[in-house]
Each structure stands twice: as structure tokens, then as C-alpha cells.
Design an enzyme around this catalytic site. Structure first.
Site, mmCIF file in Angstrom:
data_model
loop_
_atom_site.group_PDB
_atom_site.id
_atom_site.type_symbol
_atom_site.label_atom_id
_atom_site.label_comp_id
_atom_site.label_asym_id
_atom_site.label_seq_id
_atom_site.Cartn_x
_atom_site.Cartn_y
_atom_site.Cartn_z
ATOM 1 N N LYS A 133 26.021 -3.339 -0.210
ATOM 2 C CA LYS A 133 27.677 -3.495 -0.150
ATOM 3 C C LYS A 133 27.535 -3.166 1.290
ATOM 4 O O LYS A 133 29.102 -2.754 1.647
ATOM 5 C CB LYS A 133 28.884 -3.231 -1.225
ATOM 6 N N ARG A 150 11.025 3.690 4.440
ATOM 7 C CA ARG A 150 10.546 3.017 4.989
ATOM 8 C C ARG A 150 11.277 1.797 5.367
ATOM 9 O O ARG A 150 12.234 1.812 4.512
ATOM 10 C CB ARG A 150 9.525 2.464 4.633
ATOM 11 N N ARG A 206 0.931 -1.185 -0.461
ATOM 12 C CA ARG A 206 -0.128 -0.135 0.063
ATOM 13 C C ARG A 206 0.875 1.506 -0.429
ATOM 14 O O ARG A 206 0.221 1.941 -0.784
ATOM 15 C CB ARG A 206 -0.847 0.381 0.847
ATOM 16 N N THR A 207 1.715 1.095 1.343
ATOM 17 C CA THR A 207 2.120 2.832 1.133
ATOM 18 C C THR A 207 3.483 3.388 0.136
ATOM 19 O O THR A 207 3.440 3.877 -0.884
ATOM 20 C CB THR A 207 3.270 2.685 2.924
ATOM 21 N N HIS A 212 4.216 5.936 11.924
ATOM 22 C CA HIS A 212 3.486 5.930 10.228
ATOM 23 C C HIS A 212 2.637 6.925 9.655
ATOM 24 O O HIS A 212 1.632 6.898 10.183
ATOM 25 C CB HIS A 212 2.738 4.528 10.187
HETATM 26 N N1 CP Z 1 -0.694 0.166 5.739
HETATM 27 C C1 CP Z 1 -0.306 -0.360 5.353
HETATM 28 O O1 CP Z 1 1.040 0.029 5.701
HETATM 29 O O2 CP Z 1 0.538 -1.080 4.123
HETATM 30 P P1 CP Z 1 1.829 -1.805 3.689
HETATM 31 O O3 CP Z 1 2.858 -2.194 4.685
HETATM 32 O O4 CP Z 1 1.508 -2.719 2.361
HETATM 33 O O5 CP Z 1 2.488 -0.528 3.060
#
Ligand code: CP
Length: 300
Positions: A77, A99, A49-50, A126
Site C-alpha cells: 500500500k 534484505r 539460503r539467507t 552481504h
Molecule cells: N547466497 C545467497 O545469498 O543466496 P540467497 O539469495 O538464496 O539467499
């Protein structure tokens, strides 16, 4: 907004401005940035999603997206996160979405001169998930003050729980948690309740994914017992108030956090959350790039 790292950094006004901007984009569209601005998405943890939602937002804003895969990068590396980001800045990337499994990874990026949007840091924060959740709730109710919000599940390991509890409390909602003892956390003053004691009076029922990847190896739990004690069963769904909505950041462990047949039920806003995520991310990218490059002509 220079960066988007945590919900702690955002005031109530900042949050409402982002939601309003995202709603405006959703209703009226947006004129893309002029050509020549580039972004890179660095995902050191898995994501559907993100990552895809950020990329969709970037493309809709007319940005060039530099492909970056951790598995084929020089991270393999041993290159540090800072040197990786500084390299992308040096070649002309205008903003980074990151992320990472390490909480507050962004603390190591102080020498960076381009904006960072946090796509999730370990069990820390998040922010874009939180903002899209807030937009979804706001679309439903038009206010936050006094809303009763249950967040149930793996609180301890959830960056969504941290960001949402903090932001919703700041906005005046009443947040309660429900979780097994091993997944309770004392990161906030939010009280823990028995889900069955509140199910008939909540406005939002937010289920969290069980974060198996963050549990100590060898940890097992009985998914059926978990579902019965902390999940949204059909029986509990029937007890929700008429106006209540059901949310989950996804990915969903169907039959664990929520009965599979309820994922697309009439009260569920799970796919609406994903839809809103694109507009929230467009609003956030627009904001940080506009802050960086005030001359960019992009009219909402
Ligand atoms: N909700 C969410 O962060 O989903 P993903 O881990 O798929 O990005």
C-alpha cells in the site's frame, strides 16, 4: 555489536570473534535464549539460503519468528521501509533481518531502536555471506594472512565480491579478481587478472553468480563463452593446487560459473558454506540481541 550492516564496520578482532563464536556453536551447541524474544525477517528480494538459514538460526536459538511476507504486507500500500520497521519494533519485535534491493537501505533506519542484521543490500554488502565464507576458509587453512584468493565473475553487481574483497584484504589475504570488461568495477584496489595466469597458484577459487536481475534489460551474454573465459571448467579444476578449495555463494548457474559436475567435487565447499551459514547467523544474532538485552541468559 549493535547492528550487523557492513563488513566495513567490523575490525579484524570483531571478525575473528564472530568466527570463533560460530565454531564454538558448531562444536558444542548453544543454550537457547529464554522464551519471549522475537525476530522478523524482511526479504524484499528473493532468497533461499539467507532467509532459510536465518530462520533456522533463529529457531535453534529458541527465538519466536514473526512471519512477514512483503507480498501481503502494507508495503504493497506504499508504506515505507522505515514505517514498516518502526511498526515491528512497536509491537515488540526484538531484531530485524532485512534484505533490500536498495544499496545502504539501512541509512533510512536511523530512528530504529532495535538491531538490524543486513541480509544483503543491492550491490552493496552481504555481511553474513562474507562471514560464512571466511569461516569456511578459516576451517580449511586456520589463517588468512598470505592466502591467494581468486574471485571470478560479475564483480560489478556482486555484494559478495565487495564484502569479501574488503574483509579478506583486511585479514591479510591476497585477493585478485577476474571479470569481463562490462562487469569490472573500481570499488577497490584489487587487481584484475586472467584466470589462467593464476589458476595453478591460488588457495581459494571463488566463483560468483552472474546477476542477471541487476543487468540492464536487453543485456545478453553468451553463457558458453563466459564459462570458457571466466568459469571453473574441468580443465582449470585439474590445474588447481592440491590444497585449493572451490567456493560459490549460490544459487549456482550450473555450466556457467562452474561446470555442473564440479559443484559437489572433492575441492568444492559450496554446501559446507551453506552449513556454516547457520552457525555464523546464530553467532551474529546472539551478539546483537545480547548487546540489546544484556540481561538475557544465554551461555555459549
Ligand atoms: N547466497 C545467497 O545469498 O543466496 P540467497 O539469495 O538464496 O539467499
Amino acid at each position: 555489536m549493535k547492528n550487523l550492516l557492513t563488513m566495513t564496520d567490523l575490525t579484524k578482532d570483531d571478525i575473528m570473534n564472530i568466527i570463533t563464536k560460530a565454531q564454538n556453536i558448531k562444536e558444542n551447541g548453544v543454550k537457547p535464549f529464554e522464551k519471549g524474544m522475537t525476530v522478523a525477517n524482511l526479504f524484499f528480494e528473493n532468497s533461499t539460503r539467507t532467509k532459510c538459514s536465518f530462520e533456522m538460526a533463529e529457531r535453534k536459538l529458541g527465538l519466536e519468528v514473526i512471519p512477514f511476507e512483503t507480498s501481503t504486507s502494507s508495503v504493497q500500500k506504499g508504506e515505507s521501509l522505515y514505517d514498516t520497521c518502526k511498526t515491528l519494533e512497536s509491537i515488540g519485535v526484538d531484531a530485524l533481518v532485512i534484505r533490500h534491493s536498495e544499496n545502504a537501505y539501512y541509512d533510512s533506519l536511523e530512528g530504529l531502536n532495535i538491531p538490524v542484521l543486513n541480509g544483503g543490500d543491492g550491490s552493496g554488502q552481504h555481511p553474513t555471506q562474507c562471514l560464512l565464507d571466511l569461516m569456511t576458509i578459516y576451517e580449511e587453512y586456520g589463517y588468512f594472512e598470505g592466502l591467494k584468493i581468486l574471485i571470478s565473475g560479475d564483480i560489478k553487481n556482486s555484494r559478495v565480491a565487495r564484502s569479501n574483497a574488503e574483509a579478506l584484504t583486511k585479514l591479510g589475504a591476497e585477493v585478485v579478481f577476474s571479470a569481463p570488461d562490462q562487469w569490472k568495477s573500481d570499488f577497490s584496489n584489487v587487481p584484475y587478472v586472467n584466470i589462467d595466469d593464476v589458476i595453478e597458484e591460488i588457495d581459494v577459487c571463488m566463483l560468483l553468480r552472474v546477476q542477471n536481475e541487476r543487468h540492464e534489460s536487453g543485456t545478453t551474454f553468451n553463457t558458453e563463452k563466459y564459462h570458457e573465459a571466466y568459469g571453473l571448467t574441468m580443465e582449470r579444476y585439474e590445474k588447481l593446487p592440491e590444497q585449493a578449495i572451490v567456493m560459490h555463494p549460490a544459487p549456482v548457474n550450473r555450466g556457467v560459473e562452474i561446470d555442473s559436475s564440479l559443484v559437489e567435487s572433492s575441492k568444492s565447499r559450496i554446501f559446507k558454506q551453506m552449513e556454516n551459514g547457520v552457525f555464523i547467523r546464530m553467532a551474529c544474532i546472539y551478539d546483537v540481541l545480547n548487546h540489546k538485552e544484556e540481561k538475557v541468559k544465554c551461555h555459549l
